[in-house]
Design a protein around this motif. Structure first.
Motif, PDB file in Angstrom:
ATOM      1  N   GLU A 104     -12.358   7.472 -14.252  1.00 24.37           N
ATOM      2  CA  GLU A 104     -13.581   8.232 -14.503  1.00 24.37           C
ATOM      3  C   GLU A 104     -13.247   9.709 -14.666  1.00 24.37           C
ATOM      4  OE1 GLU A 104     -16.592   7.195 -14.895  1.00 24.37           O
ATOM      5  OE2 GLU A 104     -16.709   5.193 -14.001  1.00 24.37           O
ATOM      6  N   GLY A 105     -14.068  10.437 -15.410  1.00 22.39           N
ATOM      7  CA  GLY A 105     -13.922  11.885 -15.462  1.00 22.39           C
ATOM      8  C   GLY A 105     -14.240  12.466 -14.099  1.00 22.39           C
ATOM      9  N   SER A 106     -13.841  13.712 -13.894  1.00 15.94           N
ATOM     10  CA  SER A 106     -14.125  14.308 -12.593  1.00 15.94           C
ATOM     11  C   SER A 106     -14.252  15.814 -12.722  1.00 15.94           C
ATOM     12  CB  SER A 106     -13.008  13.982 -11.612  1.00 15.94           C
ATOM     13  OG  SER A 106     -13.248  14.682 -10.411  1.00 15.94           O
ATOM     14  N   ARG A 107     -15.069  16.364 -11.839  1.00 14.05           N
ATOM     15  CA  ARG A 107     -15.186  17.818 -11.790  1.00 14.05           C
ATOM     16  C   ARG A 107     -14.644  18.355 -10.484  1.00 14.05           C
ATOM     17  NH1 ARG A 107     -18.888  20.760 -15.350  1.00 14.05           N
ATOM     18  NH2 ARG A 107     -16.858  21.709 -15.142  1.00 14.05           N
ATOM     19  N   GLN A 108     -13.964  17.489  -9.727  1.00  9.72           N
ATOM     20  CA  GLN A 108     -13.413  17.905  -8.437  1.00  9.72           C
ATOM     21  C   GLN A 108     -11.970  18.356  -8.598  1.00  9.72           C
ATOM     22  OE1 GLN A 108     -14.822  18.317  -5.500  1.00  9.72           O
ATOM     23  NE2 GLN A 108     -16.813  17.763  -6.362  1.00  9.72           N
TER      24      GLN A 108
END
Lengths: 337, 305
Positions: A104-108
């Motif tokens: 999955e993409g992530s912004r963390q």
């Protein structure tokens, strides 16, 4: 002999004090700038931290291992694209990959960093495994060419913006921090730089680091002592790639933008400049070099549009007259042979 | 896919390869004789192109421009060798890389300062305009044929120079044992300046010839420089024969790959994706070729073992 040893010891003590002063200034300037309400200077210091981090990565291969890689932009850029791609997929809520594993993409940042480092390390493994079959000037050209290959790939692959690059509009998140506040993002970068410096110092005096330095000084003797230089050098190259990958992810977050320029040979040259301006193989060389580079860019850039002419002249002077870089000039020659 | 198109692309690949040879020959000569890695070789290519464009614009004659390009690049090369490069022969490759990288910055920004950031244009000389009909019915631009001819003639001239003249004997002797030929009374400093200026003139020639096909702008030298590196890594550093073989191989692979890979992928996937995948892979093809050569022969096709 005794005099020589004493002089070398004195040089080391002086270098330790110099490093301490440098680190203190590096922390004091952004804190003071923040207190005075100058966020731009904090951002400049963040840039120094990130470039120095990439420089520490290269210094491991170049300074300790003597591997003159002109392709470290590849790892820096891969880290940047890892951050950009993960973030853009998270925004659109599409998985990056569904096969062989669901990614999955992530912004963390805590998710992005390991992936950026793994990407840098993997690329360094492949490029290093091939390039280390050669040595000397071949090695320089081959690393340059492989980085350039990724550069052209990034330009011609349209999925992530191609030549135009990829913007992501907000900085990725770190738990408990406001990563958009300049000082907090600076703190993150500075802590990672400190960690990388710690790793460098630890490796430098470890069995591995000694073998690596010995392979630079005399490959035949290392072989004769039963160590395979190839695997030691490849390991160093991979660690170096991972650190540059991390620096690339931070740089992407700093600008909230990645473009093929991060992969270009100009970036490779700049990372090399940070290391050499500061002093090859010196612990804090990359920090001194990156700080000097940013300072020059900022000061000369204000004076003349063509500031790179002066940068070029300065570099020439450093190469021809001041071997050992900034720390070499200030602390004297070290035992780095 | 018609035979005509293939033949035309092969000619394009040859023209590209010949141009790469002009660049690679100078690089490999300088490395072979002086042991120097010169990143600023692309800047000499740029100097040639700018000199040609500026003189051609001022006089209206492409041929005067071409002569100016050769002279300007050779002169720039000789000056740079005397002032900077000479101090680097005894240094390690790291110092050479950094110093010549610094030279690129100086050349590029200096040129930008002199000529501005806008590209200059060079037009094809009147005598070489238009197309000729080749046997088999291909109409091919005369100018590109002329580039192929000039390149092959220069290659032949270089082989003769290195293999059949006194200067060439000295150059080969300098490669083998610098101190010995200095002891035999050859002025080694002068020899090095001549070799460097010769390499620079070849780069300047390439820049001027290509200036009519592409635009003349700052930074034009670096992509070609990196391709020239790929060429000499494939051919073997120091070998002129290797540079010729490598240059033709790279020129043909790159040109044919860019044309035919997208077409090949279109046979198995939908055309829009095929174009993207094909052209992205085509841009990597020569580096894959280089990797393959390195795995099989780490010192290049014609390199000394």
């Amino acid at each position: 002999m005794a005099l020589h040893a004493a002089r070398a010891a004195f040089g080391m003590i002086r270098e330790t004090w110099l490093n301490a002063a440098l680190l203190a200034a590096f922390l004091a300037v952004p804190l003071a700038a923040h207190a005075l309400g100058e966020p731009f200077i904090v951002t400049l210091a963040t840039k120094v931290a990130i470039f120095a981090l990439a420089g520490v990565g290269l210094n491991l291969a170049l300074g300790l291992g003597g591997l003159v890689s002109f392709g470290h932009a590849a790892f820096f850029g891969i880290g940047g694209y890892a951050a950009g791609i993960l973030a853009s997929h998270a925004v659109n809520s599409e998985p990056v990959a569904t096969w062989p594993v669901l990614l999955e993409g992530s912004r963390q940042m805590l998710v992005i960093w390991p992936i950026a480092m793994a990407g840098g390390a993997l690329a360094a493994l492949v490029i290093g495994a091939l390039s280390l079959r050669t040595s000397g000037v071949y090695f320089i050209m081959v690393t340059l060419a492989f980085a350039q290959m990724l550069y052209y790939f990034a330009i011609s692959w349209p999925a992530y913006g191609g030549e135009d690059g990829l913007s992501f509009y907000t900085r990725n998140a770190f738990p408990g921090l406001d990563s958009f506040a300049p000082l907090q993002f600076f703190a993150l970068c500075a802590i990672l730089l400190a960690a990388a410096l710690g790793v460098f110092a630890m490796l430098q005096n470890s069995r591995f680091g000694l073998a690596l330095q010995a392979a630079r000084q005399s490959r035949d003797r290392v072989v004769a002592s039963g160590i395979r230089p190839y695997s030691v050098q490849l390991t160093a190259f991979v660690i170096s790639g991972a650190i540059c990958g991390l620096a690339g992810a931070l740089y992407a977050d700093l600008n909230r933008f990645v473009s093929p320029a991060m992969l270009s040979w100009h970036t490779s040259g700049e990372i090399m400049i940070f290391v050499i301006l500061g002093g090859v193989g010196r612990l804090c060389g990359p920090l001194a070099g990156a700080a000097l580079f940013i300072l020059l860019e900022h000061l000369l850039g204000g004076v003349s549009e063509y500031w790179q002419v002066f940068l070029g002249l300065l570099l020439l002077a450093v190469v021809i007259f001041a071997r050992g870089g900034l720390i070499g000039v200030l602390a004297g020659r070290s035992a780095h042979g | 896919m018609s035979g005509l198109l293939i033949a035309e692309q092969v000619l394009n690949g040859l023209q590209y390869g010949v141009m790469l040879f002009l660049m690679a020959a100078g690089l490999t000569l300088v490395f072979g004789v002086m042991g120097l890695i010169n990143l600023a070789h692309g800047s000499l290519y740029m100097v040639g192109a700018f000199a040609c464009a500026a003189v051609a614009a001022a006089t209206g004659s492409f041929w005067l421009g071409l002569a100016a390009a050769l002279a300007a690049a050779a002169l720039a090369g000789a000056i740079v060798e005397r002032v900077v490069i000479r101090r680097l022969y005894a240094r390690d490759h790291l110092d050479q890389v950094l110093a010549t990288f610094a030279l690129i910055l100086i050349f590029s920004e200096g040129t930008r300062w002199l000529f501005g950031s806008f590209p200059l244009y060079l037009s094809v000389p009147a005598a070489l305009e238009g197309a000729v009909r080749l046997p088999g019915g291909i109409d091919y631009p005369l100018y590109r044929l002329a580039i192929i001819a000039i390149g092959l003639a220069v290659a032949a001239g270089l082989f003769w120079l290195i293999g059949g003249t006194r200067l060439g004997t000295r150059i080969r002797a300098g490669e083998a044992d610098r101190e010995m030929i200095a002891a035999l009374g050859v002025d080694i400093d002068r020899l090095y300046t001549i070799v460097f200026a010769l390499g620079a003139a070849l780069a300047g020639l390439a820049g001027a010839l290509v200036g009519t096909i592409q635009s003349v702008q700052v930074g034009m030298g670096e992509p070609v420089l990196i391709l020239a590196f790929v060429v000499i890594v494939i051919g073997g550093i120091g070998s002129i024969r290797g540079a010729l073989a490598g240059a033709l191989l790279v020129g043909l692979t790159d040109t044919l790959g860019k044309v035919f890979l997208p077409v090949a992928f279109a046979a198995v996937m939908d055309p829009a994706d095929a174009n993207a995948v094909g052209s992205a892979l085509a841009s990597m093809l020569i580096y894959v070729l280089m990797a393959a050569v390195l795995v099989l022969r780490p010192r290049g096709l014609y390199g000394a073992a």
